[in-house]
Design a protein around this motif. Structure first.
Motif, PDB file in Angstrom:
ATOM      1  N   ILE A   1     -44.714   2.464 -18.655  1.00  0.00           N
ATOM      2  CA  ILE A   1     -44.797   3.914 -18.819  1.00  0.00           C
ATOM      3  C   ILE A   1     -43.440   4.591 -18.957  1.00  0.00           C
ATOM      4  O   ILE A   1     -43.391   5.776 -19.269  1.00  0.00           O
ATOM      5  CB  ILE A   1     -45.593   4.560 -17.667  1.00  0.00           C
ATOM      6  CG1 ILE A   1     -44.896   4.340 -16.330  1.00  0.00           C
ATOM      7  CG2 ILE A   1     -47.008   4.078 -17.652  1.00  0.00           C
ATOM      8  CD1 ILE A   1     -45.505   5.102 -15.172  1.00  0.00           C
ATOM      9  N   THR A   2     -42.347   3.874 -18.722  1.00  0.00           N
ATOM     10  CA  THR A   2     -41.022   4.478 -18.923  1.00  0.00           C
ATOM     11  C   THR A   2     -40.509   4.129 -20.317  1.00  0.00           C
ATOM     12  O   THR A   2     -40.849   3.089 -20.873  1.00  0.00           O
ATOM     13  CB  THR A   2     -40.016   3.984 -17.867  1.00  0.00           C
ATOM     14  OG1 THR A   2     -39.946   2.563 -17.926  1.00  0.00           O
ATOM     15  CG2 THR A   2     -40.406   4.441 -16.486  1.00  0.00           C
TER      16      THR A   2
ATOM     17  N   LEU B   1     -36.639   0.769 -18.797  1.00  0.00           N
ATOM     18  CA  LEU B   1     -36.660   1.699 -17.664  1.00  0.00           C
ATOM     19  C   LEU B   1     -35.809   2.938 -17.930  1.00  0.00           C
ATOM     20  O   LEU B   1     -34.965   3.327 -17.136  1.00  0.00           O
ATOM     21  CB  LEU B   1     -36.219   1.003 -16.377  1.00  0.00           C
ATOM     22  CG  LEU B   1     -37.058  -0.185 -15.928  1.00  0.00           C
ATOM     23  CD1 LEU B   1     -36.445  -0.849 -14.723  1.00  0.00           C
ATOM     24  CD2 LEU B   1     -38.482   0.239 -15.650  1.00  0.00           C
ATOM     25  N   ALA B   2     -36.019   3.538 -19.101  1.00  0.00           N
ATOM     26  CA  ALA B   2     -35.335   4.771 -19.525  1.00  0.00           C
ATOM     27  C   ALA B   2     -33.823   4.604 -19.556  1.00  0.00           C
ATOM     28  O   ALA B   2     -33.073   5.526 -19.293  1.00  0.00           O
ATOM     29  CB  ALA B   2     -35.737   5.941 -18.639  1.00  0.00           C
ATOM     30  N   GLY B   3     -33.357   3.412 -19.894  1.00  0.00           N
ATOM     31  CA  GLY B   3     -31.928   3.153 -20.003  1.00  0.00           C
ATOM     32  C   GLY B   3     -31.272   2.741 -18.702  1.00  0.00           C
ATOM     33  O   GLY B   3     -30.056   2.539 -18.673  1.00  0.00           O
TER      34      GLY B   3
ATOM     35  N   LEU C   1     -30.106  -5.659 -22.911  1.00  0.00           N
ATOM     36  CA  LEU C   1     -30.599  -6.981 -23.278  1.00  0.00           C
ATOM     37  C   LEU C   1     -30.448  -7.141 -24.782  1.00  0.00           C
ATOM     38  O   LEU C   1     -30.945  -6.311 -25.542  1.00  0.00           O
ATOM     39  CB  LEU C   1     -32.070  -7.127 -22.866  1.00  0.00           C
ATOM     40  CG  LEU C   1     -32.786  -8.401 -23.251  1.00  0.00           C
ATOM     41  CD1 LEU C   1     -32.188  -9.577 -22.501  1.00  0.00           C
ATOM     42  CD2 LEU C   1     -34.260  -8.282 -22.954  1.00  0.00           C
ATOM     43  N   THR C   2     -29.746  -8.171 -25.222  1.00  0.00           N
ATOM     44  CA  THR C   2     -29.559  -8.413 -26.648  1.00  0.00           C
ATOM     45  C   THR C   2     -30.753  -9.190 -27.180  1.00  0.00           C
ATOM     46  O   THR C   2     -31.021 -10.311 -26.750  1.00  0.00           O
ATOM     47  CB  THR C   2     -28.257  -9.201 -26.896  1.00  0.00           C
ATOM     48  OG1 THR C   2     -27.165  -8.459 -26.360  1.00  0.00           O
ATOM     49  CG2 THR C   2     -28.041  -9.431 -28.373  1.00  0.00           C
TER      50      THR C   2
ATOM     51  N   VAL D   1     -38.965   4.491 -27.401  1.00  0.00           N
ATOM     52  CA  VAL D   1     -40.394   4.206 -27.520  1.00  0.00           C
ATOM     53  C   VAL D   1     -40.944   3.890 -26.127  1.00  0.00           C
ATOM     54  O   VAL D   1     -40.261   3.274 -25.306  1.00  0.00           O
ATOM     55  CB  VAL D   1     -40.649   3.040 -28.505  1.00  0.00           C
ATOM     56  CG1 VAL D   1     -40.040   1.753 -28.023  1.00  0.00           C
ATOM     57  CG2 VAL D   1     -42.113   2.856 -28.775  1.00  0.00           C
ATOM     58  N   THR D   2     -42.148   4.368 -25.877  1.00  0.00           N
ATOM     59  CA  THR D   2     -42.845   4.051 -24.637  1.00  0.00           C
ATOM     60  C   THR D   2     -43.935   3.038 -24.974  1.00  0.00           C
ATOM     61  O   THR D   2     -44.781   3.300 -25.829  1.00  0.00           O
ATOM     62  CB  THR D   2     -43.442   5.317 -24.017  1.00  0.00           C
ATOM     63  OG1 THR D   2     -42.393   6.267 -23.835  1.00  0.00           O
ATOM     64  CG2 THR D   2     -44.080   5.021 -22.680  1.00  0.00           C
TER      65      THR D   2
END
Length: 193
Positions: A24-25, A48-50, A55-56, A172-173
């Motif tokens: 949901i984040t 988690l909203a940044g 992660l590459t 995107v969520t």
């Protein structure tokens, strides 16, 4: 024994809460393409909203010698012939008809946070470069460009070229993508199809 079961259940509940939080984040995906000195790309993701570590997901060729020599000297092997496997036709037409709504639904849920284009371009004829420059200049200077879009386009009248970089960040969520995917699955493979 009851304590062990309680610990396992609390651990499963904690993992389930983390998965729901991740769904949901918002997730930020950053794509960076460059053509100079050679073509390279990098796709990174922050969940988690940044707040999660970067992660590459994909990393293209690095700066350095191009590995063409190894590919040219590699002996070619004959591929075995593949058997044709009959495909299932059930739902094929409905899936094709429902595909545009899936694409539109997904695109409505992807939000552009940043777009930066920095490029030097040129064609073989300086007059054609001038025409292309005339077509691209209204994009850069005349129209109202959103604040999250930056265009740095420079014509090169001396030689044909396309050097530069593109950086895009989208939000995107994942939970929001479940609605168009579910609608697509229902229309393509649901009852009566």
């Amino acid at each position: 024994m009851a304590l062990l079961i309680a610990i396992i259940l609390w651990l499963l509940l904690f993992i389930l809460a983390l998965v729901c939080l991740a769904l949901i984040t918002p997730v930020f995906v950053r794509v960076h393409l460059t053509t100079s000195p050679q073509f390279a790309y990098r796709v990174e993701m922050r969940a988690l909203a940044g707040l999660a570590p970067r992660l590459t997901l994909a990393d293209g060729p690095r700066k350095g010698p191009v590995a063409k020599d190894k590919a040219e000297h590699r002996p070619k092997t004959a591929r075995p012939k593949r058997r044709r496997i009959p495909s299932r036709k059930r739902g094929h037409g409905a899936a094709v008809r429902a595909l545009p709504t899936l694409v539109i639904g997904i695109l409505h849920r992807i939000h552009l946070k940043k777009l930066h284009i920095d490029a030097d371009y040129g064609l073989s004829d300086p007059a054609e470069t001038g025409r292309l420059c005339g077509l691209l200049m209204p994009l850069q200077y005349a129209g109202p460009i959103p604040t999250n879009v930056t265009l740095d386009l420079r014509p090169d009248f001396t030689k044909p070229s396309l050097d530069g970089s593109v950086t895009a960040v989208v939000r995107v969520t994942v939970a929001a993508l479940l609605f168009p995917v579910t609608r697509f699955a229902w229309r393509a493979f649901g009852p009566g199809r």
